[in-house]
Design an enzyme around this catalytic site. Sequence first.
Site, PDB file in Angstrom:
ATOM      1  N   ASP A  38      -5.455  -3.746  -2.988  1.00  0.00           N
ATOM      2  CA  ASP A  38      -4.473  -3.470  -1.941  1.00  0.00           C
ATOM      3  C   ASP A  38      -3.902  -4.772  -1.388  1.00  0.00           C
ATOM      4  O   ASP A  38      -4.644  -5.702  -1.037  1.00  0.00           O
ATOM      5  CB  ASP A  38      -5.143  -2.671  -0.815  1.00  0.00           C
ATOM      6  CG  ASP A  38      -4.124  -2.022   0.108  1.00  0.00           C
ATOM      7  OD1 ASP A  38      -3.095  -2.660   0.400  1.00  0.00           O
ATOM      8  OD2 ASP A  38      -4.350  -0.884   0.526  1.00  0.00           O
ATOM      9  N   SER A  63       0.833  -1.191   0.000  1.00  0.00           N
ATOM     10  CA  SER A  63       0.000   0.000   0.000  1.00  0.00           C
ATOM     11  C   SER A  63       0.875   1.251   0.000  1.00  0.00           C
ATOM     12  O   SER A  63       1.733   1.403  -0.869  1.00  0.00           O
ATOM     13  CB  SER A  63      -0.963  -0.047   1.191  1.00  0.00           C
ATOM     14  OG  SER A  63      -1.919   0.977   1.091  1.00  0.00           O
TER      15      SER A  63
END
Length: 1512
Positions: free
Chosen positions: A1360, A1242
């Site tokens: 993600d 991320s």
Amino acid sequence: MAAPDAMTSLVKSSVALLSSAHESLPTSLAAMKTAETAPSSTFGILGRVILSILSVLPTLLFWVSYTLPTWLFTLFSMSLTFTMNFTTLMLVLVFVVSTISYFVRYRYLTMYARLPPEPQREEPQVEVFPESQEGDSKRGLSNYLDEFLSAIKVFGYLERPVFHELTRTMQTRRLAAGETILLEEEKGFCLVVDGLVQIFVKSNREESDSDEDDGELQGESGGGSAQAHRQGYQLLTEVKNGAPMSSLFSILSLFTEDVKLRHDEDSGPSSSTPMSPQHRPSMTRNSSFNMDDSRPETPIEAQEATIRRRRTSALASPTAGGRLSNVPPLSLDTDGFNDNFKHSKQRRSPSRSTKPKSAHPDIVARATVDTTIAIIPATAFRRLTRIYPKATAHIVQVILTRLQRVTLATSHAYLSLTNEVLRTEKLMNKYTTYDLPGFLRDAPLERLKEKFTKETERLGSDEGMKGIALHNPGAGRRRRTSVSIRSSTAAQARLAAARGTSIGSNVEAISRLTSPEQGMRNDRISAGDLLTNTQMSRGTGRSGRSSFSQPYQHDVRRDARTPLDASGFNPFASPSMRPNLHRQESIDEATVFRESVLGCMFKAIGLTSPENPVPRPAASVEQSPRLVSFDAKRQKAIFTSAFGFMDPYEASRDGDADSVASASNLSTLSASGNGNLLEEVVNDVEIVFFPKDAVLVEQGERNPGLYYVIDGFLDVSVAVEEDSSESNVLGTLPTGPAVTEDDLFGPPLQPTATNTSLRNGENSKKKRSRKSLFMTRPGGLAGYLGTVSSNRSFVDVTAKTDVYVGFLPRASIERIVERYPVVLLTMAKRLTTLLPRLIQHIDFALEWVQVNAGQVIYNQGEESDAIYIVLNGRLRAIKDAENGKVTVIGEYGQGDSVGELEVLTETARPGSLHAIRDTELAKFPKTLFNSLALEHPGITIKISKIIASRMRALVDDPLHEQSKERSNKATRTNVSSTVNLRTVAILPVTAGIPVVDFASRLMNALNQIGVPRGVVSLNQAAILNHLGRHAFNRMGKLKLSQYLADLEEKYGMVLYVADTPVKSPWTQTCISQADCILLVGLAESSPNIGEYERFLLTTKTTARKELVLLHAERYCPSGLTRKWLRNWPWINGSHHHMQMSFRATAEPVHQTGRRLGNAIKQRVQVIQAEIQKYTSKRVRQTPLYSADTPFKGDFHRLARRLCGKSVGLVLGGGGARGISQIGIIRALEEAGIPIDIVGGTSIGSFIGALYAWDADVVPMYGRAKKFSGRMGSMWRFALDLTYPSASYTTGHEFNRGIFKTFGNSQIEDFWLEFYCNTTNISKSRSEIHTSGYVWRYVRASMSLAGLLPPLCDNGSMLLDGGYIDNLTVAHMKSLGADVIFAIDVGSLDEDTPQAFGDSLSGFWATFNRWNPFSTHANPPTLSEIQSRLAYVSSIDALERAKNTPGCRYMRPPIDPYGTLDFAKFEEIYEVGYKYGKGFLAQLREQGVLPVTEETEKEKNLRRTMAPRRASI
């Protein structure tokens, strides 16, 4: 009228003239055209062009000056009126704006979507090139010879004369199926050429040696004859083609039959000393084959001798019929055999006291099938010892090394037979203890202690623990160079040999010096203070040094045995004593101590004094040793002692031996001439003081040298780990600190050592308790076995009290061993005498196996019959999957073991095992394990602990958990690929690459990083200097391979530098010997396949291959690395970008002609370069922000990668909270901690990519702040909103922000190795990305579900990566990172207990949220429930990451900040920086940091390699 007529006629005539002229004009023009064709046409065209321009010009001027102004005036004077309503106007305006927005939004601002496709690079498949194996049965003469040659490889390199001398009397025997022989009766080296032989050992034997007194070690080897037939036999091993039936002990016993165990001045010849020549007159031609043995013949021996004299090929059988029935597996209760065996025992019982110890006690061999064996008789070894003493010493050295590395090390570390192995250390004391003379025990010793006491008080206790050495004024006057010594003493040695001068006269001075009479003389000399007489000797050269032999020249002449000895030329005396025989100089006490200590050391290691000389043959025989009388019929040489031609101090005077067996060795060993040995070595002796509890030798390290105890006591002990549950005995899995394998093969090159120091504080320094074995008293010798054999110590040697020792460095011992083979033979004799019978049985069954590169050791699904231990080389275990793909189970380097689980559980092999390169193995058969387990249950317990620890490691290993259910290629194919690398080849891509400079810098970096046991770099020049010009021919290949194996065992890492042409033998050697191949190329050159790569592909090597790109500047253009990797699919390792200044091309040759043109061209190039300084983009060569530390260089990064000491940085996800990671990275930089591998999730992938791009903090800070400014703008977020079908935004503004940061850069172009992870929701798994466009996979790793749409990649939707693993410590560990700094910035889980009942009203939940007086916790919202479901698996992965060995978990206090608080950049950055400074300061207080300076402590462990010289 006349006038007009005249005018008319004139006109007519003119017209006629013009017409005629007009008619004649074409002919004239044609003539002119034919005369001047080219010029007329050129000028005609030019003229027409000019005329046309002149004709057009007025028209053009008129149009410009009049027509155009008129039109413009008319246009601007017109009035034009448009009339439309507001609706139409708005529609037109909307259309124009939409059109412009479309082109700007979807054409100009979406450049990132139109980049050329660059998919991720596919991981290369495992290369397998197995050699075809045809089984054990081979036919044909060539295969017969191959089996024989493979069997005698245990002797190491044999030169042709030595080989012929060893095999000239070899006999070949044929055994029928079921036939049995007693190896106890065989005097020679036996090997199986064709067939299969089973080896049995008595199983019910009482091991009485361990219970008896130490002096009873040479007791007899069996029970009475009445119990012989009741003894059961246990199958020990099976010997197949090409394997020896004799053990290493039997070979040593054959070489050392006539070597004395101890040399005492006042004792006569011991029982092991052979008779002198005058006492052996009965050695005639009628002597039988075994007449040299000191025992009478038995009927079996007489029968064997008779059969040998008749030259029959059948083996002598113990039965009358010559053939035995089949022997049952565990007993030999055959009547005929027992009767004969009983009869022979009864016949031999009277002579048992004189029978020498057999090398094969209680060993019986039985042929399973018709078998052909070969026997090299003992006489061949005795003759070899006489003719080629240095070759004999070389063979003994090889066998001792393999005995230590195969038998003793395996028994000690693998079978838990530590007591049996270490008994030898204790019992060796009785052979190596010699007291100093009495006159040195009182006043001189007290004065010595007083000086050391004063120096200790001055230095302090910390410095004193390293040892304080007495000042040695002769230390600077070391030996001359080898060239000068050889040239000056070669002729002198032969002259001395011709005159009969004894080299042993050097020890004569020592013996007189240590006598009581000489002690009285020393008292009269009154040496006084330690430096009373050193001033005179300091300023003089070697000739001016007061020699220990000078004051006693009268004694030398008086004690000379012959006038020739007294008056003859002695080449080994010091130069100063020869011209002046009556020079008297006093000797200081330090010199007396050194010379006395050296004399005692010489006696202890087997160098005798001439008072008890070894019997020598007649002088005539000595001058022609190759002409020894030999009886061909009886195959018996008529000589006396096996050492008759080799005086213990005779440095191989045999010219043939020097030229054939030792010429190449002499060319490389410095100072190996035949000078005065004592004069050379006495300056190397140090008198060292160690305080109590000081460590002299550590377990597992190479002995610094010999320690002779002058005063005090040394404690010899073995270290015992109190908590060994985490130890992994042979280091195949890097799960814990390997303890016993350090003793076995030294510290392994794997991430275990640093892991130990980087765990919690209480675990970083484990308490090691010592188990004391024995004490070394004054006069004893410590470090004898390890120093003489150049192997590692099994024990710790510490100072029990304050101890004063004499220290002789290992280098001096190696010189002595090389010149005087009797030192090695004496130690071999003592070993064969002292080692218990159990170790001999293990040695018999352990098989030394040598396999070639690519050879399959066993196949998948085969029956498991043995455990393999890697001595040197590298193995790879692979498994064939059902889909046809090959996966790597593991790789095994030096010290690793393979196959215990299958052998103990009796299951089939789970995969195939093949050799990556030429490998030496110790084969531990299952039959040996079963045999030992019955009598020694501790072995079973030890192996069970190994299996249990490995099972626990598999259960606790996060890598195993990760790869068990997921098919992550990056995690699976690189298992153990960089663990325990021992050899690295540096191969250029093409000619002209500075690999020598590259290797030099890499070696310096490796030395600074701290490789256990050091690093050595090899090139062709080094090999030729050591082995001579025949190093690469057929004769020298075995010698070269043995030399390289010794280097690999001696050093922690060996660098092979391919500095030769492509197809040279050295280049091929570099490739074949490498665990890892570094392909070095210039980044700016052509990425096409070079000539070295073509040659590499033809070798079919399966070693790990890595690409190194050298850059002149610290910058890599986008897409450059992909061009290289696209053409090189066989790069199965990683790639490295390194900055190195080099000259790409050679200096151009200046031409002599056209000097002006060259000068102009050169000037233009200079001007262009000056202009480019100001117009082109300047690339910095050094980082803008760099801490002052030498460990952050590119070569140090590569060195840590090769050593398994890489430092990894793992960054977790958490939105804007990830800005704090920038501050922590800055703190790491300021602390001097290098970062080698970066991984992120991320926002961590974004920050990590910025840092890995340039490995610099300043550009990372600027780019991250710019990106945060874009993300903090609410207008951009609002303009990107869309209908929430898949997400609330289109993702365009987010894509633009990331793309404007990274551009078209690719992950492969990053300066540091980088990866990021994503969640593949199409295939429900986590994915690791190490190649491709950076912005795409960073964007995918940051795609928060609901806020951003998934990113499509090859048909898969990526989100993600934090949903599955928010902190990828497990994958970082699989990449070989030793120390991992993991920064977690994720949000904390809300675990407040909930009690809202079985049903829930949304109205009540909303009211409760706004009710300040409510006592109920707020129920989670729908989005919170979805978020918690998404991060369920990530929580488990985070807990495993925290407990990963070597992981330093960091969580800054960033909980008050939200996920989208990018506007608070500076505030969050400062929070991370302050936390990082405090965290690293805490680690430094705990002694964990700095990581890269841990080797400084290790350097101090070798305290006596360079002892402190105190000017006392």
